[in-house]
Design a protein around this motif. Structure first.
Motif, short mmCIF file in Angstrom:
data_model
loop_
_atom_site.label_atom_id
_atom_site.label_comp_id
_atom_site.label_asym_id
_atom_site.label_seq_id
_atom_site.Cartn_x
_atom_site.Cartn_y
_atom_site.Cartn_z
N LEU A 195 0.86 -1.18 0.00
CA LEU A 195 0.00 0.00 0.00
C LEU A 195 0.90 1.23 0.00
O LEU A 195 1.74 1.38 0.89
CB LEU A 195 -0.91 0.02 1.22
CG LEU A 195 -1.93 -1.11 1.36
CD1 LEU A 195 -1.30 -2.32 2.06
CD2 LEU A 195 -3.15 -0.65 2.15
N THR A 211 1.18 5.57 -0.60
CA THR A 211 0.65 6.91 -0.82
C THR A 211 1.85 7.87 -0.76
O THR A 211 2.87 7.56 -0.13
CB THR A 211 -0.37 7.32 0.26
OG1 THR A 211 0.23 7.17 1.56
CG2 THR A 211 -1.62 6.46 0.17
N HIS A 254 -7.13 -1.25 3.66
CA HIS A 254 -7.12 -0.22 2.63
C HIS A 254 -7.87 1.04 3.09
O HIS A 254 -7.41 2.16 2.89
CB HIS A 254 -7.72 -0.75 1.33
CG HIS A 254 -6.77 -1.54 0.49
ND1 HIS A 254 -6.57 -2.89 0.66
CD2 HIS A 254 -5.95 -1.15 -0.52
CE1 HIS A 254 -5.66 -3.31 -0.22
NE2 HIS A 254 -5.28 -2.28 -0.94
N LYS A 255 -9.03 0.85 3.72
CA LYS A 255 -9.78 2.01 4.19
C LYS A 255 -9.02 2.72 5.32
O LYS A 255 -9.00 3.95 5.38
CB LYS A 255 -11.18 1.61 4.67
CG LYS A 255 -12.02 2.80 5.10
CD LYS A 255 -13.46 2.42 5.41
CE LYS A 255 -14.26 3.66 5.82
NZ LYS A 255 -15.68 3.34 6.11
N LYS A 269 -5.85 2.91 5.66
CA LYS A 269 -4.77 3.67 5.03
C LYS A 269 -5.29 5.03 4.55
O LYS A 269 -4.65 6.06 4.77
CB LYS A 269 -4.20 2.87 3.86
CG LYS A 269 -3.10 3.57 3.06
CD LYS A 269 -1.76 3.53 3.73
CE LYS A 269 -0.65 3.95 2.77
NZ LYS A 269 0.66 3.99 3.43
N ASP A 270 -6.46 5.02 3.93
CA ASP A 270 -7.05 6.29 3.48
C ASP A 270 -7.41 7.17 4.67
O ASP A 270 -7.21 8.39 4.63
CB ASP A 270 -8.31 6.01 2.64
CG ASP A 270 -7.99 5.32 1.32
OD1 ASP A 270 -6.84 5.38 0.86
OD2 ASP A 270 -8.93 4.71 0.74
N PHE A 271 -7.96 6.56 5.72
CA PHE A 271 -8.39 7.30 6.90
C PHE A 271 -7.20 7.99 7.57
O PHE A 271 -7.25 9.18 7.88
CB PHE A 271 -9.07 6.34 7.88
CG PHE A 271 -9.68 7.01 9.08
CD1 PHE A 271 -11.02 7.39 9.07
CD2 PHE A 271 -8.94 7.25 10.23
CE1 PHE A 271 -11.60 8.00 10.17
CE2 PHE A 271 -9.50 7.87 11.33
CZ PHE A 271 -10.84 8.25 11.31
N THR A 320 -4.21 8.58 6.29
CA THR A 320 -3.58 9.54 5.39
C THR A 320 -4.28 10.89 5.48
O THR A 320 -3.63 11.95 5.57
CB THR A 320 -3.60 9.02 3.94
OG1 THR A 320 -2.85 7.81 3.87
CG2 THR A 320 -2.99 10.04 2.99
N ALA A 321 -5.61 10.87 5.47
CA ALA A 321 -6.38 12.11 5.62
C ALA A 321 -6.09 12.75 6.97
O ALA A 321 -5.95 13.98 7.08
CB ALA A 321 -7.87 11.82 5.46
N LYS A 325 -2.66 14.43 6.88
CA LYS A 325 -2.69 15.65 6.06
C LYS A 325 -3.27 16.83 6.83
O LYS A 325 -2.87 17.97 6.61
CB LYS A 325 -3.53 15.40 4.80
CG LYS A 325 -2.85 14.58 3.72
CD LYS A 325 -3.76 14.42 2.52
CE LYS A 325 -3.09 13.62 1.41
NZ LYS A 325 -3.99 13.42 0.25
N TYR A 334 -11.19 12.49 7.64
CA TYR A 334 -11.76 11.61 6.61
C TYR A 334 -13.22 11.94 6.36
O TYR A 334 -13.71 11.89 5.22
CB TYR A 334 -11.60 10.16 7.05
CG TYR A 334 -12.04 9.13 6.05
CD1 TYR A 334 -11.20 8.73 5.01
CD2 TYR A 334 -13.29 8.52 6.14
CE1 TYR A 334 -11.58 7.77 4.09
CE2 TYR A 334 -13.68 7.55 5.24
CZ TYR A 334 -12.85 7.17 4.22
OH TYR A 334 -13.23 6.22 3.31
#
Length: 271
Positions: A201, A203, A237-238, A240-242, A244-245, A248, A265
């Protein structure tokens, strides 16, 4: 309305960015009801180079907390964070066994943020021997994966793959190793391994120091995803998105520390 139940067995971080505070915030952002059993009190002293104080609670107090929480029946998923002592790890293992808890996520916390020495070496061994065989997935960072696998310092993706194989051999079904900002790459790389297949994974790396609590948040997001019925792969995967947000949108708490923003998120600040 059915609300899924999630549990964190972890340390308390008064700064709010990590530990059970991060877990509970993440659980709620996922729409689950979070329970917490406190294992340790973590303090940070701004007058002494932001040094950490780690005070484990009595294991019998943890047992009493878990008895309270689990009196209403099993939770849908649970995670561990900082555990503090071998006795606390044993109490956690006993609760998992007694209540046949499923969707167990072990975040093998061995150091405090910004430090690279084991809090207590015997705890690492107890996590490896007592908890990993009960876990669905474990979420070590590079340092923790090196300790669990016995391979020491991990610096490449190939090192991560070798460590993942050894960790799964300890009895856990899945491992996701967090390369984070430490791995020498332009991307933030995490590695998921199910005993057969590696999934990388990636980013873009985020240039920030406001990442306090990122590891706890990632593991908590996986836990909540599992409680909501996601597969391990979907949950990772979710998560990772959570996270990352969250990274940021991290912000400065004071001149020493900056937490991730757990509401990023879902754009919670705009609700």
């Amino acid at each position: 309305m059915t609300i899924k139940k999630t549990l964190t067995i972890a340390g308390s971080d008064s700064s709010g960015g990590a530990g059970l505070q991060a877990d509970l915030k993440t659980f709620e952002e996922y729409g689950t009801f979070g329970f917490s059993a406190i294992t340790t009190i973590v303090t940070m002293d701004p007058d002494n180079n932001w040094s950490h104080g780690v005070t484990p609670l009595d294991a019998n107090l943890l047992r009493a907390q878990l008895k309270t929480i689990l009196s209403g029946g099993p939770v849908d998923a649970m995670k561990t964070g900082m555990l503090g002592s071998v006795e606390i790890i044993e109490a956690t293992r006993d609760a998992i066994d007694e209540h046949n808890l499923q969707n167990v996520v072990i975040d093998p916390v061995m150091v405090c943020k910004g430090e690279d020495e084991l809090i207590q070496p015997e705890n690492a061994e107890a996590i490896r021997d007592l908890l990993l065989p009960r876990a669905l997935i474990t979420t070590p960072n590079l340092f923790e994966a090196g300790q669990l696998s016995g391979l020491g310092k991990l610096t490449t993706l190939d090192d991560m793959k070798a460590a993942a194989k050894k960790i799964v051999a300890l009895g856990v079904k899945y491992v996701v190793i967090k390369g984070g900002k430490t791995l020498q790459s332009d991307n933030a790389i995490d590695l998921l391994y199910d005993g057969t297949t590696f999934t990388v994974l990636e980013t873009p790396k985020i240039d920030t120091n406001f990442n306090h609590g990122a590891g706890c948040t990632f593991a908590a997001a996986i836990t909540a995803g599992l409680a909501k019925g996601l597969t391990v792969e979907e949950a990772v995967h979710k998560a990772k998105d959570f996270v990352t947000a969250a990274i940021k949108s991290g912000f400065a708490f004071n001149k020493f520390i900056g937490p991730v923003w757990h509401g990023a998120y879902n754009n919670a600040e705009n609700r």
